[in-house]
Design a protein around this motif. Structure first.
Motif, mmCIF file in Angstrom:
data_model
loop_
_atom_site.group_PDB
_atom_site.id
_atom_site.type_symbol
_atom_site.label_atom_id
_atom_site.label_comp_id
_atom_site.label_asym_id
_atom_site.label_seq_id
_atom_site.Cartn_x
_atom_site.Cartn_y
_atom_site.Cartn_z
ATOM 1 N N TYR A 172 69.034 42.221 12.990
ATOM 2 C CA TYR A 172 69.812 40.987 12.846
ATOM 3 C C TYR A 172 71.234 41.187 13.332
ATOM 4 O O TYR A 172 71.887 42.161 12.949
ATOM 5 C CB TYR A 172 69.805 40.551 11.375
ATOM 6 N N ALA A 188 74.705 38.783 13.652
ATOM 7 C CA ALA A 188 75.320 37.470 13.440
ATOM 8 C C ALA A 188 76.330 37.157 14.533
ATOM 9 O O ALA A 188 77.452 36.720 14.263
ATOM 10 C CB ALA A 188 75.963 37.422 12.052
ATOM 11 N N GLU A 189 75.924 37.383 15.765
ATOM 12 C CA GLU A 189 76.816 37.084 16.898
ATOM 13 C C GLU A 189 76.888 35.578 17.091
ATOM 14 O O GLU A 189 75.872 34.898 17.126
ATOM 15 C CB GLU A 189 76.282 37.740 18.175
ATOM 16 N N THR A 190 78.107 35.096 17.230
ATOM 17 C CA THR A 190 78.253 33.644 17.312
ATOM 18 C C THR A 190 78.091 33.127 18.725
ATOM 19 O O THR A 190 77.933 31.943 18.941
ATOM 20 C CB THR A 190 79.644 33.212 16.789
ATOM 21 N N ASN A 212 69.704 36.103 17.513
ATOM 22 C CA ASN A 212 70.302 36.540 16.248
ATOM 23 C C ASN A 212 69.314 37.314 15.381
ATOM 24 O O ASN A 212 69.707 38.048 14.481
ATOM 25 C CB ASN A 212 70.871 35.340 15.499
ATOM 26 N N GLU A 213 68.041 37.106 15.657
ATOM 27 C CA GLU A 213 66.980 37.913 15.022
ATOM 28 C C GLU A 213 66.090 38.401 16.153
ATOM 29 O O GLU A 213 65.602 37.581 16.925
ATOM 30 C CB GLU A 213 66.176 37.041 14.053
ATOM 31 N N PHE A 233 59.403 32.390 17.907
ATOM 32 C CA PHE A 233 60.196 31.430 17.158
ATOM 33 C C PHE A 233 61.644 31.922 17.156
ATOM 34 O O PHE A 233 62.076 32.564 16.201
ATOM 35 C CB PHE A 233 59.662 31.305 15.719
ATOM 36 N N ARG A 242 65.583 32.576 16.923
ATOM 37 C CA ARG A 242 66.669 32.233 16.016
ATOM 38 C C ARG A 242 67.975 32.384 16.772
ATOM 39 O O ARG A 242 68.276 33.470 17.275
ATOM 40 C CB ARG A 242 66.671 33.183 14.808
ATOM 41 N N ASP A 243 68.716 31.286 16.870
ATOM 42 C CA ASP A 243 70.043 31.402 17.460
ATOM 43 C C ASP A 243 71.010 30.572 16.628
ATOM 44 O O ASP A 243 70.651 30.011 15.588
ATOM 45 C CB ASP A 243 70.034 31.005 18.948
ATOM 46 N N ARG A 244 72.219 30.544 17.104
ATOM 47 C CA ARG A 244 73.280 29.841 16.404
ATOM 48 C C ARG A 244 72.861 28.448 15.931
ATOM 49 O O ARG A 244 73.234 27.983 14.869
ATOM 50 C CB ARG A 244 74.468 29.727 17.385
ATOM 51 N N ASN A 245 72.074 27.756 16.751
ATOM 52 C CA ASN A 245 71.728 26.374 16.457
ATOM 53 C C ASN A 245 70.291 26.167 15.994
ATOM 54 O O ASN A 245 69.922 25.051 15.655
ATOM 55 C CB ASN A 245 71.960 25.512 17.708
ATOM 56 N N ARG A 246 69.495 27.198 16.023
ATOM 57 C CA ARG A 246 68.076 27.004 15.751
ATOM 58 C C ARG A 246 67.600 27.861 14.580
ATOM 59 O O ARG A 246 67.652 29.076 14.635
ATOM 60 C CB ARG A 246 67.252 27.307 17.002
ATOM 61 N N LEU A 247 67.096 27.179 13.558
ATOM 62 C CA LEU A 247 66.571 27.861 12.365
ATOM 63 C C LEU A 247 65.126 27.437 12.117
ATOM 64 O O LEU A 247 64.448 27.953 11.225
ATOM 65 C CB LEU A 247 67.464 27.503 11.172
ATOM 66 N N THR A 248 64.654 26.462 12.891
ATOM 67 C CA THR A 248 63.259 26.040 12.805
ATOM 68 C C THR A 248 62.720 25.831 14.217
ATOM 69 O O THR A 248 63.516 25.548 15.118
ATOM 70 C CB THR A 248 63.104 24.703 12.046
#
Lengths: 431, 431
Positions: free
Chosen positions: B207, B209-211, B219-220, B422, B424-430
């Motif tokens: 993981y 947490a790079e913005t 991010n994952e 699937f 995971r980035d700054r804007n995507r959690l689903t």
């Protein structure tokens, strides 16, 4: 010069070889030092004649490299010994050892001390054996499933919603948004079945923020998950697990005999695993032991009594408990055709402990939405999951095996923490 | 009746078989319907004569089971067709499809739409190909390392401290305590080398947490990690990766030729991978392109230019960049013997992108403590890690390969997100 693992030295009798490892034991026999060198494959007796070879006091757990002649020596434990010609110290212990790892078949230290000094305690062969077996369990799981046409996948562990509806979740701060650690890859593995992969498996972490502290729970564990599409019913899923376990135990018998015997464990046989409806299991332990069970489930004592009953009456250390009530399973569990208050689901008990949960899932979109509502949940929270059911989701089912629990039961350990390299529980966040 | 995958039907000519899958295409030729049925292994043409077999309009992506005769038919794409005798609808699309997955070699939809409907978009053969290749990358990684005496491990992802000193961590609320998601299994894999396992690998999530939002960052992500003890130097680690990659590419050539060609990708050759000190690489692109590099590193454009330079001058799509300065690597990086302001570390560039970071680590306890202090960190925060260095930690090193990045480069994708089921980035959690 190429390093030779100690367990291959007998193929090099008479040769000069390079060996590396840790000092396991030292004996000074007046001018001749004997030391036992330990590497990942085993140990070898090293003979150091004369004091000129090294001029510091060797301590246990010093890391060494030794160049020497391999000699046949019937009095040595492995039938050979290494006559050292050149020794190099690679790394010295910087402090006294908190416990010895070179004495006795078991390590004499409490669990806290063992985990606080994990890098040292794992050098004890009994503790190391657990994780060799664990690696082979995972290997056998994957090998079998690949042969059955399953594809390995990796699904996210940072999620927006829990699979069980929100309980026992660890919160994560995901940039500006609230998020959680995944309790299981449940939603994702189902979606991937529907995505045309049909048969998927994952070996990954799962998280449960359970506050109770038992010998059977970890807050972070490894879940062996599979999910398969186009099934005829839940029986197909149980059949796959039955076959998987038979092959897995066979693999361990063939590849981990030394580790199993070091642990004093016995591998189970895996025949046709009995399938018993929950109500029948509950009734049996009520009749035999007067044991009352919680509604729609078995408690830990119940699991032990049911296992004992099945072992005595059917000769199996494994038993599938089936037909859990709808109310005690997640919203995605498929209701049974003939008894819609029950589900096409199962748990697998092994030696008195639940090691698997599985079942058939609802695949019809409208029916799934209705079930979410019936559970008092909001379909809007599961939109990303429901989308996968809109385009022809086939009948499917799957299961999850708790890796540490299966390891614990196969190895005969008392506490599931012993089957985790770096356990996470209510009180432990390090190492 | 046992289901037969479509790619095995040619072995069953003249037989009655059961096939299951999704409707890929439909053609109504006046009384005779042709449909192409798609399963995980491929497609087959199904002939439905007469209208009595089904009385609803079949839509693409309906899940079906078909019982029929396998007939040799030279005009059918695969040389055989299935003459349907019985059809069962397993699951209907509940809504109109947001995009078609049965047309053309590429899927015409933007990345957001593709991810929003992941279970549908992955049915496109080109998208599916990426994850078959990815599964085989992981399989080849594991198979090679097991043969080299490595043990697979699973290390915690909920941790008390970051490996890089605290930056870019996702916070987790772990009961009453602050915790973080692991940036890498770095500390744990080192500890396990010291724990007597000597050679370990892990396939697990990491993981960051790079913005920043780039086509190269997730991010994952899945990290392919290995760590090995008793090395002579960092060259041993590079040699293992070189051999691993050669075998991996060979495995893909043998097992994923169809997927590689579907992607229009070309597998690289893996010879002796050149090793170039960072300062030399920086100087070369300065001279060739006037490119200035950041202090002690290469930026993305620099990585591309260095790769181009090496390809043109040495004929390799891979290059190890070595000898990064101490100040640009983590505190555990081993300083070079002859130039203590540089480290025994490397990055691997592949087709213009960093896909691996590795190196030798400091194994001496006192030296490691001193390095932590020199980095302005508190050794007390790393006590659980430092403990492993107190009892004879051997010389060791290792590396981490970003699975999605390697997949992206091998498949010729434009965005690393396309190599994550699937993302995971700054804007995507689903989803």
């Amino acid at each position: 010069m190429k390093r030779i693992p100690t367990n291959q030295l007998s193929n090099h009798a008479g040769e000069q070889v390079l060996v590396k490892g840790w000092v396991n034991r030292i004996r000074d026999m007046g001018g001749v030092h004997f030391l036992v060198l330990r590497d990942r494959t085993g140990t070898v007796q090293v003979v150091l004649e004369g004091g000129g070879l090294f001029n510091v006091a060797l301590k246990p757990e010093t890391a060494l490299s030794v160049v020497g002649q391999v000699a046949v020596e019937p009095r040595a434990p492995s039938g050979i010994e290494l006559r050292a010609e050149k020794i190099e110290m690679l790394s010295f212990p910087a402090e006294d050892l908190p416990f010895a790892v070179n004495q006795g078949a078991t390590l004499r230290a409490g669990l806290d001390l063992i985990f606080n000094h994990r890098a040292l305690s794992l050098r004890h062969p009994r503790l190391a054996a657990v994780f060799r077996i664990q690696a082979e369990i995972v290997h056998a799981f994957r090998t079998f499933l690949r042969e059955q046409g399953f594809t390995e996948v990796h699904t996210p562990k940072i999620v927006a919603a829990g699979t069980e509806g929100g309980a026992e979740l660890f919160p994560v701060r995901y940039f500006e948004r609230p998020a959680y650690l995944a309790q299981s890859p449940q939603f994702y593995k189902q979606m991937l079945v529907g995505a045309g992969m049909e048969r998927v498996f994952e070996v990954g972490h799962a998280y449960r923020a359970e506050t109770h502290d038992t010998s059977r729970h970890l807050n972070e564990y490894v879940s062996l998950d599979l999910e398969m599409g186009f099934i005829d019913g839940v029986e197909d899923v149980m059949a796959v697990e039955n076959k998987l376990l038979a092959i897995l135990v066979e693999h361990l018998a063939k590849n981990c005999a030394r580790e199993v015997s070091r642990l004093g464990a016995t591998l189970p046989t895996v025949g046709q695993i009995p399938r018993v409806p929950l109500f029948e299991a509950q009734a049996a332990i009520k009749e035999r032991h007067g044991k009352e069970s919680p509604r729609g489930n078995l408690d830990p004592e119940g699991e032990r009594l049911v296992s004992r009953w099945i072992e005595e009456t059917r000769g199996s250390e494994w038993v599938f408990i089936t037909h859990y009530p709808v109310t005690e399973r997640p919203f995605y569990a498929m209701p049974a055709l003939s008894e819609p208050e029950l589900t096409e689901s199962f748990d697998l008990l092994f030696r008195g402990l639940e090691v698997t949960t599985g079942g058939q899932r609802i695949h019809d979109y409208r029916r799934l939405v209705a079930s979410i509502c019936r559970f008092g949940l909001d379909p809007g929270d599961f939109e990303f999951y429901l989308d996968a059911f809109k385009y022809g989701m086939p009948p499917h089912g799957g299961l999850a095996i708790g890796l540490e629990r299966l390891t614990m039961q196969l190895c005969g350990l008392d506490n599931v923490r012993e089957a985790s390299l770096f356990p996470r529980d209510r009180n432990r966040l390090t190492p």
